[in-house]
Structures are given as structure tokens and as C-alpha cells.
Design an enzyme around this catalytic site. Sequence first.
Site, PDB file in Angstrom:
ATOM      1  N   ASP A 105       0.614  -1.153  -0.026  1.00 28.45           N
ATOM      2  CA  ASP A 105      -0.086   0.071  -0.106  1.00 28.45           C
ATOM      3  C   ASP A 105       0.892   1.264  -0.054  1.00 28.45           C
ATOM      4  O   ASP A 105       1.750   1.527  -0.894  1.00 28.45           O
ATOM      5  CB  ASP A 105      -1.065  -0.228   1.194  1.00 28.45           C
ATOM      6  N   TYR A 119      -0.948  11.257   2.652  1.00 24.79           N
ATOM      7  CA  TYR A 119      -1.939  11.414   1.550  1.00 24.79           C
ATOM      8  C   TYR A 119      -1.863  12.856   0.916  1.00 24.79           C
ATOM      9  O   TYR A 119      -1.887  13.186  -0.339  1.00 24.79           O
ATOM     10  CB  TYR A 119      -3.467  10.916   2.046  1.00 24.79           C
ATOM     11  N   HIS A 137      -7.687  -6.234   0.778  1.00 25.98           N
ATOM     12  CA  HIS A 137      -6.263  -5.300   0.758  1.00 25.98           C
ATOM     13  C   HIS A 137      -5.121  -5.606   1.246  1.00 25.98           C
ATOM     14  O   HIS A 137      -4.013  -4.832   1.372  1.00 25.98           O
ATOM     15  CB  HIS A 137      -6.766  -3.726   0.919  1.00 25.98           C
TER      16      HIS A 137
END
Length: 286
Positions: A97, A203, A263
Site C-alpha cells: 500500500d 496522502y 487489501h
Amino acid sequence: MTQKSYTIQANGIRQFVIEAGDGPPVILLHGFPETNFAWRFQIPVLAERYRVIAPDLRGYGETDKPATGYDKRNMARDIRELMRVLDLPKVALVGHDRGARVATRFAKDYPDLLDRLVVIDNVPTRIVARDINAHIARAYWFFLFHLVPDLPEALIAGREHIWLRHFFSDWTYDPSTISGEAFDTYVRTYRAPGAVRGAMADYRANAEDITQDEADADVKIACPVMSMWGADFHAVGKLFDMTKVWSEFADDLVAYPIPRCGHLPPEERPDVVNQLLLDFLESWRG
């Protein structure tokens, strides 16, 4: 197998590291919304053959959470400087990720320091931005939410368990995968001062990350690459042709969809992930 944890100063921040084993060095980089705790099923297995080093990324867990420096080039530099302090001339790198984004940037910026690369359940930032449409935007809503200054921190404060429960349930094939003490461990982590802000900062470097990625989009990763992903995750394996995606980044590529997995393959299907890692790392001699 003895496991130790420690902090070191590297690239201007204090980094928290879990380490175990001896042999050729393998660095594990976790994703969101996790910490190096995510590798608890991999560390003891890999440590039987390798020196396993699992740092908390900048902004996560027990590593420092400065106000700046979250672009992936600088986060890759965090790892490069960690290697310098630990006297590691070359490594194998495994990223899941967000950690895969750091690892991919590391592979582009420091090709001579990398023997092989593993990326787990990750669509590179440049591809998400390039291909975004209504379906992708819906699946990646949190990318956009986390970009908003201050608001996520304000809404999540005191409700970390609700925020995390959403991701751990929605992102797993079996929604109860991350529960009990494991879930409580993550909740405690994100209730610490600055923890949510640190993850948001990762992010919020998105625009800078895309600029960096576009600048060397034509440069392939020089070392062997393995991409693995959860075949059942709606935002990755079910939304993108992952073999095609990673073929854009690497010529020497092996690709594995993991069945009955979302995920979080290292935590959902650890036995499968461990075997894939051992097979791919087998010829890494250090």
C-alpha cells in the site's frame, strides 16, 4: 527467533524499527492504516533466513510525525538514510500500500541499492490519477477526503475506532480479519497525539508524488519485481488489470493475485504471502 525494537535518527527524524534475524537484509514497509505491526506474521518466518527490518514510516506508529517531508522522494530518502545508519549497502524491499509507493520511488531513485522489489496490493499513484473516473473516484474516496486540510482530524478525533473499523471491514475479504487485540492495537496507535495527522500528511503529498512519478514515468524499475494483490479487493484487483499496470513499471515482473483476499494480504493470507516472499527472495544472497 529473538526480535528487537529500537529507534534511530535518520534523515532528520527518529524512526522506530522492529528487527529480527540474520542474513541478507530485507526491509518491510507497511501501508495505511497500519504500522509495522502489520508484518507480525512475516517477520518470524523471514527472519529464519534474512535480517528483517520493519520501520514505521514517517508519520505512522512510533516514528516521528513532522509537519513536512511526506513526498515519496523524501520518504524513500528516510529509508536510504536508515540503510546508511545500519550500514546496509543493498537490500530487498517489500512494500504494501503506502509502503509500496515509498518502495517504488526508492527503486527509481536508488536502483544501485536495490536487489529486488515486492509491491503488495498497490496501484501506483500516477496510474490512479491518470485513469480516474467515477468508479475509481468512488473506490478511492478516502484519497480525496484525506486531502482536505484539518477536517479529517477533527471528525476522526475520539472516533478512531469507527474510522478504522470501516477500513478494516470494507477492505478485507473476511471483515473480522482485523479484530480483537489486533484491532485494539491499531486503535491505540491512532489515538496517540499526531497519529491521524501523520497519516493524512502522507496522502496530502499526493500532488507532489504525481509530479515526481510523471517526471520519470518512462524509466523502468531496474531490478526484478513481484506484484501481489488481493484478488477480491474492489479498489485494486477487481478495478485494475494489475499485471498490465505493473508491466508499465517493470520488465522483469512476476504477478500473483491472491484468492479470497482483500487489501491486506500480509494480515489476511499470511501463509500465502510468506511462501510467495520466500520463493521470490530465495536467490537474494546479500
